[in-house]
Design an enzyme around this catalytic site. Structure first.
Site, mmCIF file in Angstrom:
data_model
loop_
_atom_site.group_PDB
_atom_site.id
_atom_site.type_symbol
_atom_site.label_atom_id
_atom_site.label_comp_id
_atom_site.label_asym_id
_atom_site.label_seq_id
_atom_site.Cartn_x
_atom_site.Cartn_y
_atom_site.Cartn_z
ATOM 1 N N TRP A 1 0.826 -1.214 0.000
ATOM 2 C CA TRP A 1 0.000 0.000 0.000
ATOM 3 C C TRP A 1 0.854 1.255 0.000
ATOM 4 O O TRP A 1 0.517 2.255 -0.646
ATOM 5 C CB TRP A 1 -0.964 -0.035 1.189
ATOM 6 C CG TRP A 1 -1.790 -1.283 1.150
ATOM 7 C CD1 TRP A 1 -1.739 -2.340 2.015
ATOM 8 C CD2 TRP A 1 -2.743 -1.646 0.137
ATOM 9 N NE1 TRP A 1 -2.607 -3.323 1.616
ATOM 10 C CE2 TRP A 1 -3.235 -2.930 0.475
ATOM 11 C CE3 TRP A 1 -3.226 -1.012 -1.003
ATOM 12 C CZ2 TRP A 1 -4.200 -3.592 -0.303
ATOM 13 C CZ3 TRP A 1 -4.181 -1.671 -1.777
ATOM 14 C CH2 TRP A 1 -4.652 -2.940 -1.423
ATOM 15 N N ASP B 1 -1.150 6.939 6.390
ATOM 16 C CA ASP B 1 -2.229 5.998 6.086
ATOM 17 C C ASP B 1 -2.343 5.072 7.294
ATOM 18 O O ASP B 1 -1.465 4.260 7.556
ATOM 19 C CB ASP B 1 -1.879 5.210 4.822
ATOM 20 C CG ASP B 1 -2.900 4.122 4.482
ATOM 21 O OD1 ASP B 1 -3.843 3.911 5.271
ATOM 22 O OD2 ASP B 1 -2.737 3.469 3.433
ATOM 23 N N LYS C 1 -11.087 -2.142 7.965
ATOM 24 C CA LYS C 1 -10.197 -2.946 8.802
ATOM 25 C C LYS C 1 -10.604 -2.885 10.270
ATOM 26 O O LYS C 1 -10.695 -3.899 10.939
ATOM 27 C CB LYS C 1 -8.750 -2.440 8.684
ATOM 28 C CG LYS C 1 -8.253 -2.218 7.273
ATOM 29 C CD LYS C 1 -7.986 -3.497 6.535
ATOM 30 C CE LYS C 1 -7.309 -3.223 5.209
ATOM 31 N NZ LYS C 1 -7.054 -4.432 4.441
#
Length: 356
Positions: free
Chosen positions: A99, A166, A190
């Site tokens: 990511w 992030d 998540k």
């Protein structure tokens, strides 16, 4: 048989969140309508948005001068929005996994990007240290938790440029010093809500530093000025996020979550270290994620990997297969995962060990 949900995302949610969302799908706030069919501008949903905003600020002790946004597009849209709003000439990125790599790639469309360090040389199984951040960078971007490779930055870094993070997969899992960040963002699927919404915590005076015009929908100011209501927001995930935030507060907040997460991780990492069949993929203890615990079979037992996966599934474990880029197994131990599920996995590992 009880199911133990170790999925990396979309992932386990508190039973409280699921129950309250299910009730609202049938009848939202006594309106006689489903939360999926009410106007986002009705007073009942406006109250949901306001309460969710306030609870994020309360739970994370967000200082004044910051705004909380709920936006569509997930974290992947933020890979684009961040450089659009912050990258004027140069940005610095720490590359710690899939990511982080994707965020870095998107930023290159907007200006010079410096990769200050990367752990790609060892398949992202550690967090780089002792790197230099260019003093003229417009910002420094990090991904705090790496769901695929099982590493995590569990401290709030002190850096000499605006810090952007992030926090998709570890938000609300520990206290965060928000004042050290220009912007924090993440997808909800998540640790917060069903997929479909992203959260953003942005420092107001960090904006307005780029020369380029910014499209309306990609401009953070648009959403700040309209309280996340410029266009129709993802109503159902935001409602679910509110329920999780209420649950978090009732459980004792992020400090209590951190205690539980440390305890769960200690139980599982200790078994991985003890059990002769398994080994962790992250050697440095300080780099190990509390949210995504990755492990593989020791080389001499490699041929048992598929058998153990099937054995675990037969014993109620869901979602423990590791990502294809790592292999092996991954147990995602997000806030909503009870300690009993971790102990059930440990028991399965021990029983499998006795067989061999």
């Amino acid at each position: 048989m009880k199911k133990h949900n170790f999925s990396a995302g979309p992932s386990i949610l508190p039973e409280f969140t699921i129950k309250k969302t299910a009730e609202a799908v049938l009848d939202f706030a006594g309106t006689g309508l489903s939360v999926m069919e009410v106007s986002h501008r009705d007073k009942e949903f406006m109250a949901v948005m306001a309460q969710a905003n306030a609870l994020v600020k309360e739970l994370l002790e967000v200082p004044s001068g910051y705004e909380v946004l709920f936006l569509g597009g997930g974290a992947s849209m933020q890979f684009c929005m961040v450089p659009y709003n912050f990258l004027n000439k140069k940005a610095a990125y720490l590359n710690t996994g899939t990511w982080a790599s994707k965020a870095l790639k998107e930023a290159k469309f907007f200006g010079e990007v410096v990769e200050v360090a990367s752990s790609k040389d060892e398949n992202f199984c550690y967090i780089p240290k002792n790197y230099e951040i260019p003093s003229d960078a417009d910002y420094f971007h990090i991904t705090t938790n790496n769901t695929i490779f099982g590493t995590e930055i569990r401290t709030d870094l002190d850096v000499n440029v605006p810090l952007i993070a992030d926090m998709s997969s570890d938000i609300f899992s520990r206290p965060v010093d928000v004042s050290k960040y220009a912007l924090i963002y993440g997808g909800a699927q998540k640790n917060l809500a069903p997929a479909g919404v992203a959260f953003v915590i942005v420092k107001e005076d960090a904006l307005g530093k780029v020369d380029r015009p910014i499209p309306t929908m990609l401009n953070y100011r648009t959403h700040m000025e309209n309280e996340s209501m410029f266009n129709t927001p993802p109503v159902l995930p935001i409602f679910s996020a509110l329920q999780t935030l209420i649950w978090l507060k009732e459980q004792g907040g992020v400090k209590e979550m951190e205690k539980r997460n440390i305890r769960k991780a200690d139980i599982l990492y200790s078994e991985i270290e003890r059990n002769k069949l398994f080994k962790t993929t992250v050697k440095n203890v300080e780099d190990r994620s509390l949210m995504n615990i990755c492990f593989v079979m020791n080389e001499e037992y490699k041929e048992l990997e598929n058998e153990f996966k099937n054995f675990a599934i037969a014993n109620g474990m869901v979602g423990i297969k590791g990502h294809r880029s790592v292999g092996g197994f991954r147990a995602s131990t997000y806030n909503a995962l009870p300690e009993e599920s971790v102990k059930a996995l440990v028991a399965a590992m021990q029983e499998f060990e006795r067989k061999y």
